[in-house]
Design a protein around this motif. Structure first.
Motif, PDB file in Angstrom:
ATOM      1  N   HIS A 239       9.859  48.895  70.590  1.00  0.00           N
ATOM      2  CA  HIS A 239       9.628  50.087  69.779  1.00  0.00           C
ATOM      3  C   HIS A 239       9.651  49.779  68.279  1.00  0.00           C
ATOM      4  N   MET A 240      10.488  48.857  67.859  1.00  0.00           N
ATOM      5  CA  MET A 240      10.462  48.474  66.441  1.00  0.00           C
ATOM      6  C   MET A 240       9.170  47.728  66.116  1.00  0.00           C
ATOM      7  N   LYS A 241       8.659  46.970  67.052  1.00  0.00           N
ATOM      8  CA  LYS A 241       7.349  46.328  66.876  1.00  0.00           C
ATOM      9  C   LYS A 241       6.265  47.400  66.748  1.00  0.00           C
ATOM     10  N   ASP A 242       6.378  48.465  67.555  1.00  0.00           N
ATOM     11  CA  ASP A 242       5.422  49.569  67.474  1.00  0.00           C
ATOM     12  C   ASP A 242       5.403  50.199  66.080  1.00  0.00           C
ATOM     13  N   LEU A 243       6.574  50.218  65.415  1.00  0.00           N
ATOM     14  CA  LEU A 243       6.685  50.798  64.078  1.00  0.00           C
ATOM     15  C   LEU A 243       6.259  49.818  62.985  1.00  0.00           C
ATOM     16  N   ASN A 244       5.849  48.604  63.411  1.00  0.00           N
ATOM     17  CA  ASN A 244       5.484  47.527  62.467  1.00  0.00           C
ATOM     18  C   ASN A 244       6.664  47.045  61.633  1.00  0.00           C
ATOM     19  N   HIS A 245       7.862  47.202  62.190  1.00  0.00           N
ATOM     20  CA  HIS A 245       9.081  46.685  61.569  1.00  0.00           C
ATOM     21  C   HIS A 245       9.904  45.989  62.662  1.00  0.00           C
ATOM     22  N   PRO A 246       9.426  44.850  63.156  1.00  0.00           N
ATOM     23  CA  PRO A 246      10.138  44.186  64.257  1.00  0.00           C
ATOM     24  C   PRO A 246      11.530  43.731  63.868  1.00  0.00           C
ATOM     25  N   VAL A 247      12.386  43.608  64.870  1.00  0.00           N
ATOM     26  CA  VAL A 247      13.750  43.133  64.648  1.00  0.00           C
ATOM     27  C   VAL A 247      13.699  41.694  64.153  1.00  0.00           C
ATOM     28  N   CYS A 248      14.443  41.411  63.105  1.00  0.00           N
ATOM     29  CA  CYS A 248      14.478  40.053  62.563  1.00  0.00           C
ATOM     30  C   CYS A 248      15.035  39.081  63.599  1.00  0.00           C
ATOM     31  N   GLY A 249      14.456  37.894  63.628  1.00  0.00           N
ATOM     32  CA  GLY A 249      14.919  36.864  64.551  1.00  0.00           C
ATOM     33  C   GLY A 249      14.437  37.040  65.970  1.00  0.00           C
ATOM     34  N   ASP A 250      13.527  37.975  66.212  1.00  0.00           N
ATOM     35  CA  ASP A 250      13.003  38.210  67.557  1.00  0.00           C
ATOM     36  C   ASP A 250      11.819  37.275  67.798  1.00  0.00           C
TER      37      ASP A 250
END
Length: 301
Positions: A239-250
């Motif tokens: 879902h954070m990828k969907d927002l174009n703000h992926p979790v750092c270190g993923d």
């Protein structure tokens, strides 16, 4: 009964009268004991707030809370770099998991939180094993509850959505979050390579809902509070990828942004009703310090 009486003798109970934080409260209760001594008592697991062990010196106290203090470190305390016990009774155990270990064993990784807890139970002569109720990814840290009896396990598993009242994560994400708060809704489905895909329309997968709130935003990174309405595999990360703000270190769903050398996702809050007694239990840990350290750099002030 003898064990219970011994425990009662070890801890002295105090009721909070006015709002304060834990460290000065302990100092006051122990007649002005030094800050270092008070912190040492907490570090040794000698302070319980509403029956849960608390080691956070700035933990907020509200009127009516019960604080139990001991000058002695509890015997048989679990000492393991991957697992810290937050709360334990005859039916359940709540722990804080470090990164780098699975919640339960896999074919390639037999050493896991469950094996650590099972060894702890054997060493402390408890006739039980750890029953997995929910999981965190290997590289996600934070709070987990394990059942110690089959009855508690079945109640937690069958009534998870009703029993859990608040399950919250904090994430360090890439880029400046544009929205202060919002909700992500989508269907999540794995392909043959076990990569989870997100779709705004029903793709035959599982419906997932994530609520987010921006805590801190800077040019390069943002700190985000995430509340799960559903608990799907890789839900937050996708879902954070969907927002174009992926979790750092993923490394799976991210964009290569890795400022702290780990998956920047931590389960910091877990509130639920006790499966046997029905008592409301609330657990919370501090945000990992390195999640905040990136904002101290000149580029993100």
């Amino acid at each position: 009964m003898k064990m219970q009486n011994k425990s009662q003798q070890l801890f002295t109970s105090f009721v909070v009268k006015t709002a304060t934080t834990l460290l000065p409260f302990i100092q006051h209760c122990l007649n002005g004991v030094s800050r270092n001594k008070a912190k040492s008592i907490m570090a040794g697991g000698g302070v319980r707030v509403d029956r849960a062990i608390v080691k956070q010196f700035d933990y907020e106290l509200q009127p009516g809370m019960r604080v139990e203090i001991s000058r002695h470190k509890p015997k048989n305390e679990l000492s393991n770099k991957f697992v810290r016990i937050v709360y334990e009774d005859s039916q359940i155990i709540v722990i804080e998991k470090a990164i780098g270990i699975l919640s339960m064993a896999s074919m390639n990784h037999p050493y896991c939180v469950k094996t650590i807890l099972d060894e702890y139970f054997r060493r402390t002569h408890q006739k039980c094993t750890a029953h997995v109720v929910h999981r965190l990814d290997r590289d996600t840290s934070g709070l987990l509850v394990y059942a110690k009896t089959q009855r508690a396990e079945q109640i937690l598993e069958n009534n998870w959505q009703n029993i859990v009242t608040d399950r919250r994560y904090v994430a360090l994400v890439s880029g400046r979050m544009e929205e202060k708060a919002g909700v992500v809704r989508s269907w999540l489905k794995d392909n043959k390579a076990y990569f989870t895909y997100s779709s705004e329309t029903d793709n035959g997968g599982k419906y997932a809902v994530t609520h987010f709130k921006t805590i801190k935003a800077a040019d390069r990174y943002s700190l985000v509070d995430l509340k799960l309405e559903t608990g799907r595999k890789n839900q937050i990360r996708v879902h954070m990828k969907d927002l174009n703000h992926p979790v750092c270190g993923d490394i799976k769903y991210g964009n290569g942004d890795d400022p702290i050398g780990r998956l920047a996702l931590h389960a910091f809050r877990l509130n639920f009703f006790h499966p046997i007694t029905g008592e409301p239990l609330r657990f919370e840990t501090s945000y990992p310090k390195n999640f905040l350290s990136v904002f101290h750099s000149s580029a993100d002030r």
